[in-house]
Design a protein around this motif. Structure first.
Motif, mmCIF file in Angstrom:
data_model
loop_
_atom_site.group_PDB
_atom_site.id
_atom_site.type_symbol
_atom_site.label_atom_id
_atom_site.label_comp_id
_atom_site.label_asym_id
_atom_site.label_seq_id
_atom_site.Cartn_x
_atom_site.Cartn_y
_atom_site.Cartn_z
ATOM 1 N N GLY A 1 -6.819 -3.496 -8.221
ATOM 2 C CA GLY A 1 -7.401 -2.900 -7.016
ATOM 3 C C GLY A 1 -7.491 -3.951 -5.927
ATOM 4 N N PRO A 2 -7.989 -3.599 -4.754
ATOM 5 C CA PRO A 2 -8.174 -4.597 -3.695
ATOM 6 C C PRO A 2 -9.177 -5.661 -4.136
ATOM 7 C CG PRO A 2 -8.348 -2.353 -2.839
ATOM 8 C CD PRO A 2 -8.368 -2.244 -4.328
ATOM 9 N N ARG A 3 -8.867 -6.930 -3.894
ATOM 10 C CA ARG A 3 -9.784 -8.000 -4.279
ATOM 11 C C ARG A 3 -11.063 -7.924 -3.441
ATOM 12 N NH1 ARG A 3 -10.910 -10.353 -8.311
ATOM 13 N NH2 ARG A 3 -11.477 -12.294 -7.315
ATOM 14 N N PRO A 4 -12.228 -8.055 -4.086
ATOM 15 C CA PRO A 4 -13.492 -8.002 -3.343
ATOM 16 C C PRO A 4 -13.753 -9.307 -2.594
ATOM 17 C CG PRO A 4 -13.935 -8.431 -5.659
ATOM 18 C CD PRO A 4 -12.454 -8.225 -5.538
ATOM 19 N N HIS A 5 -14.371 -9.194 -1.428
ATOM 20 C CA HIS A 5 -14.700 -10.371 -0.631
ATOM 21 C C HIS A 5 -16.199 -10.643 -0.676
ATOM 22 C CE1 HIS A 5 -10.865 -11.170 1.530
ATOM 23 N NE2 HIS A 5 -10.639 -9.905 1.220
ATOM 24 N N GLY B 1 -4.528 -7.556 -7.654
ATOM 25 C CA GLY B 1 -4.144 -6.459 -6.767
ATOM 26 C C GLY B 1 -2.730 -6.598 -6.250
ATOM 27 N N LEU B 2 -2.265 -5.562 -5.582
ATOM 28 C CA LEU B 2 -0.908 -5.553 -5.048
ATOM 29 C C LEU B 2 -0.719 -6.660 -4.007
ATOM 30 C CD1 LEU B 2 1.757 -3.917 -5.198
ATOM 31 C CD2 LEU B 2 0.924 -2.573 -3.271
ATOM 32 N N ALA B 3 -1.737 -6.906 -3.190
ATOM 33 C CA ALA B 3 -1.641 -7.968 -2.182
ATOM 34 C C ALA B 3 -1.508 -9.330 -2.844
ATOM 35 C CB ALA B 3 -2.870 -7.931 -1.273
ATOM 36 N N GLN B 4 -2.249 -9.541 -3.932
ATOM 37 C CA GLN B 4 -2.260 -10.844 -4.595
ATOM 38 C C GLN B 4 -0.905 -11.180 -5.212
ATOM 39 O OE1 GLN B 4 -5.049 -8.809 -4.485
ATOM 40 N NE2 GLN B 4 -5.785 -10.370 -3.082
ATOM 41 N N ASP C 1 -2.809 -13.374 7.433
ATOM 42 C CA ASP C 1 -3.006 -13.290 5.973
ATOM 43 C C ASP C 1 -3.877 -12.098 5.612
ATOM 44 O OD1 ASP C 1 -1.465 -15.489 5.443
ATOM 45 O OD2 ASP C 1 -3.138 -16.893 5.399
ATOM 46 N N ILE C 2 -4.994 -11.950 6.306
ATOM 47 C CA ILE C 2 -5.910 -10.858 5.980
ATOM 48 C C ILE C 2 -5.354 -9.516 6.459
ATOM 49 C CG2 ILE C 2 -7.314 -11.070 8.075
ATOM 50 C CD1 ILE C 2 -8.575 -10.260 4.515
ATOM 51 N N ILE C 3 -4.595 -9.517 7.559
ATOM 52 C CA ILE C 3 -3.970 -8.278 8.040
ATOM 53 C C ILE C 3 -2.963 -7.764 7.011
ATOM 54 C CG2 ILE C 3 -2.378 -7.329 9.772
ATOM 55 C CD1 ILE C 3 -3.767 -9.133 11.838
ATOM 56 N N ASN C 4 -2.129 -8.659 6.490
ATOM 57 C CA ASN C 4 -1.145 -8.263 5.475
ATOM 58 C C ASN C 4 -1.814 -7.856 4.176
ATOM 59 O OD1 ASN C 4 1.110 -8.684 7.107
ATOM 60 N ND2 ASN C 4 1.215 -10.848 6.609
ATOM 61 N N ARG C 5 -2.906 -8.530 3.835
ATOM 62 C CA ARG C 5 -3.647 -8.157 2.623
ATOM 63 C C ARG C 5 -4.169 -6.731 2.743
ATOM 64 N NH1 ARG C 5 -8.249 -12.205 0.441
ATOM 65 N NH2 ARG C 5 -6.400 -13.548 0.384
ATOM 66 N N VAL C 6 -4.707 -6.399 3.898
ATOM 67 C CA VAL C 6 -5.230 -5.048 4.126
ATOM 68 C C VAL C 6 -4.107 -4.015 4.051
ATOM 69 C CG1 VAL C 6 -6.263 -3.531 5.863
ATOM 70 C CG2 VAL C 6 -7.241 -5.791 5.445
ATOM 71 N N SER D 1 -0.607 4.609 -8.926
ATOM 72 C CA SER D 1 -0.071 5.250 -10.122
ATOM 73 C C SER D 1 -0.294 4.311 -11.294
ATOM 74 C CB SER D 1 1.427 5.556 -9.965
ATOM 75 O OG SER D 1 2.177 4.361 -9.957
ATOM 76 N N VAL D 2 -0.238 4.836 -12.499
ATOM 77 C CA VAL D 2 -0.371 4.016 -13.709
ATOM 78 C C VAL D 2 0.755 2.990 -13.756
ATOM 79 C CG1 VAL D 2 -0.317 4.041 -16.238
ATOM 80 C CG2 VAL D 2 -1.552 5.832 -15.002
ATOM 81 N N LEU D 3 1.948 3.408 -13.343
ATOM 82 C CA LEU D 3 3.091 2.499 -13.340
ATOM 83 C C LEU D 3 2.863 1.339 -12.379
ATOM 84 C CD1 LEU D 3 5.957 1.929 -14.379
ATOM 85 C CD2 LEU D 3 6.826 3.278 -12.466
ATOM 86 N N MET D 4 2.297 1.621 -11.198
ATOM 87 C CA MET D 4 2.026 0.556 -10.241
ATOM 88 C C MET D 4 1.024 -0.436 -10.813
ATOM 89 S SD MET D 4 0.629 0.730 -6.292
ATOM 90 C CE MET D 4 2.029 1.687 -5.705
ATOM 91 N N ASP D 5 -0.030 0.067 -11.464
ATOM 92 C CA ASP D 5 -1.009 -0.814 -12.105
ATOM 93 C C ASP D 5 -0.339 -1.704 -13.143
ATOM 94 O OD1 ASP D 5 -3.084 0.071 -10.600
ATOM 95 O OD2 ASP D 5 -4.195 1.023 -12.220
ATOM 96 N N SER D 6 0.538 -1.124 -13.945
ATOM 97 C CA SER D 6 1.227 -1.879 -14.997
ATOM 98 C C SER D 6 2.093 -2.982 -14.391
ATOM 99 C CB SER D 6 2.087 -0.936 -15.849
ATOM 100 O OG SER D 6 1.302 0.088 -16.426
ATOM 101 N N LYS D 7 2.813 -2.654 -13.314
ATOM 102 C CA LYS D 7 3.679 -3.646 -12.656
ATOM 103 C C LYS D 7 2.862 -4.792 -12.079
ATOM 104 C CE LYS D 7 6.974 -2.047 -9.967
ATOM 105 N NZ LYS D 7 7.642 -1.207 -8.940
#
Length: 448
Positions: free
Chosen positions: A362-366, A393-396, A409-414, A425-431
């Motif tokens: 998920g999105p990393r908490p700040h 997360g996907l950004a990381q 950096d923070i704009i792209n992370r968002v 999706s479950v597949l996205m989480d797995s990747k």
């Protein structure tokens, strides 16, 4: 009004249902049930499969559907089917089947259904490309940049089965000519550049398509609102548009993700942290005074605050809740530098996952102070709080982890975080999990 020509494509979904029910019935036979129990079991699976496949949209696969979407549907349906099968034997004491038989049954059924689904998908692509069958005649109205991109897509991807017969430029009297062309040349689908049409022209196109049973689709052009995941709801008969569709707002998806999180976190806590934590605790204590764990308030789903756990990687200091770690930060201990480089310091957050404050992905908490700061300066920053924050997360995994060095950096992370919550999706989480493990092993330049 011209009658719409029928296509055999309409039979594909019923055939898919029939194939899947045959596979379920075939493998259920090997469970060695008597006739009455077999009938009861199959009827139960038949009803549940119909209900849940409609809910998961398992059969909503179109010529433009990506294979990753199909794999995601298969994964979700497998989890749901396994729960349905074990629920039946959990509630029925009269029918006894060993658990290993049920596991074999679920694996055999879903593997066969998955192979069948992918086979049909690729065979149809091959059929369209090689033999030119199962195609749809199309036209494009408008010569915008995206209209021309769509034309190139049709030309370069014959396996999708679209044949663009003509591209029309927008002129005042042209709509009548277009309507005649559509009817005379048996056009199936009309693609129109919405940015180049007036409201009156849009309404005329809609009326024509409805009255002649033609599919009408609009190309969004430069109007950003049309590029969003638009969802229609009806309040009575009044259509209401929602500009953001979040898959995890669906209860079934939320249960699937929570089940995955709970199982994954339990395995990590029992299999890894049960022995790693005492070992690291000794090393951390020997090197510097202070607690083994570092806890810090972070913002979670719906901006709710919670304590996020980490192994302490720095000497106790008053700036820990204010300033992010920087490269060559003197506050970091020797063992802390190793833990941060390998991301081991993040592992206690699996306790947060078990408690329900976080998810594995998920999105990393700040930090709370940073959330307040970015909420005022970064557009759409708070959107990421519609879902639970994640350990990774996907950004990381796409290079936006750790210290925020520039505003970009923070704009792209968002951007990555919003894409994740709108396309989960479950597949996205797995990747993401696999890529996180790969990055941890080979090292990440921003892991410090």
């Amino acid at each position: 009004m011209k009658q719409r020509i029928g296509r055999y494509s309409g039979y594909l979904r019923p055939i898919s249902y029939a194939i899947d029910f045959f596979i379920i019935a075939f493998f259920a036979y090997f469970l060695q049930l008597n006739l009455a129990d077999y009938g009861l079991f199959f009827a139960y699976l038949f009803i549940c499969w119909l209900i849940f496949s409609l809910k998961t949209k398992f059969y909503e696969v179109y010529r433009f559907t990506r294979v990753t979407r199909i794999l995601s549907l298969i994964a979700i349906q497998t989890i749901v089917f396994a729960l349905v099968v074990f629920a039946f034997y959990g509630f029925t004491d009269a029918i006894k089947v060993p658990n290993n038989y049920l596991i074999w049954f679920v694996v055999a059924v879903m593997s066969s259904i998955g192979i069948a689904k992918l086979s049909v998908y690729y065979l149809l692509k091959r059929y369209r490309k090689v033999l030119g069958g199962n195609f749809r005649n199309t036209i494009i109205i408008g010569n915008s940049k995206r209209s021309l991109q769509l034309y190139s897509f049709f030309e370069n991807n014959p396996d999708y089965g679209y044949k663009c017969q003509k591209v029309f430029q927008i002129k005042e009297p042209i709509l009548r000519e277009i309507f005649s062309y559509v009817i005379d040349h048996d056009i199936d689908e009309i693609y129109a550049s919405v940015g180049q049409l007036s409201d009156e022209q849009v309404n005329l196109l809609i009326d024509f398509a409805d009255n002649n049973l033609k599919v009408l689709k609009f190309i969004p052009d430069n109007k950003d609102v049309y590029s969003k995941q638009i969802q229609y709801d009806y309040y009575g008969v009044l259509p209401i548009i929602s500009l953001r569709k979040i898959p995890l707002d669906d209860n079934v998806n939320r249960i699937i993700k929570r089940t995955f999180d709970f199982v994954f976190a339990t395995v990590v806590l029992v299999g890894l942290l049960s022995w790693l934590t005492p070992l690291l605790a000794i090393i951390i204590k020997i090197e510097s005074k202070g607690p083994v764990f570092f806890k810090q308030k972070r913002n979670g789903r719906n901006n709710k605050e919670f304590y996020c756990f980490k192994y302490r990687s720095m000497k106790p200091n008053p700036e820990a809740d204010i300033h992010q770690v920087r490269k060559n930060d003197r506050r970091i201990t020797a063992i802390g530098r190793f833990m941060r480089k390998t991301s081991i310091d993040e592992l206690p957050q699996f306790y947060n996952v078990l408690l329900g404050d976080m998810s594995v992905v998920g999105p990393r908490p700040h930090m709370v102070s940073h959330t307040n700061m970015y909420a005022e300066s970064i557009d759409k920053f708070m959107v990421r709080h519609f879902v639970k924050p994640g350990i990774t997360g996907l950004a990381q995994v796409n290079g936006y982890r750790g210290e925020v060095e520039t505003e970009q950096d923070i704009i792209n992370r968002v951007k990555y975080d919003i894409f994740y919550l709108e396309n989960w999706s479950v597949l996205m989480d797995s990747k993401v999990i696999i890529q996180t493990l790969v990055n941890a092993i080979k090292g990440d330049k921003k892991a410090y």
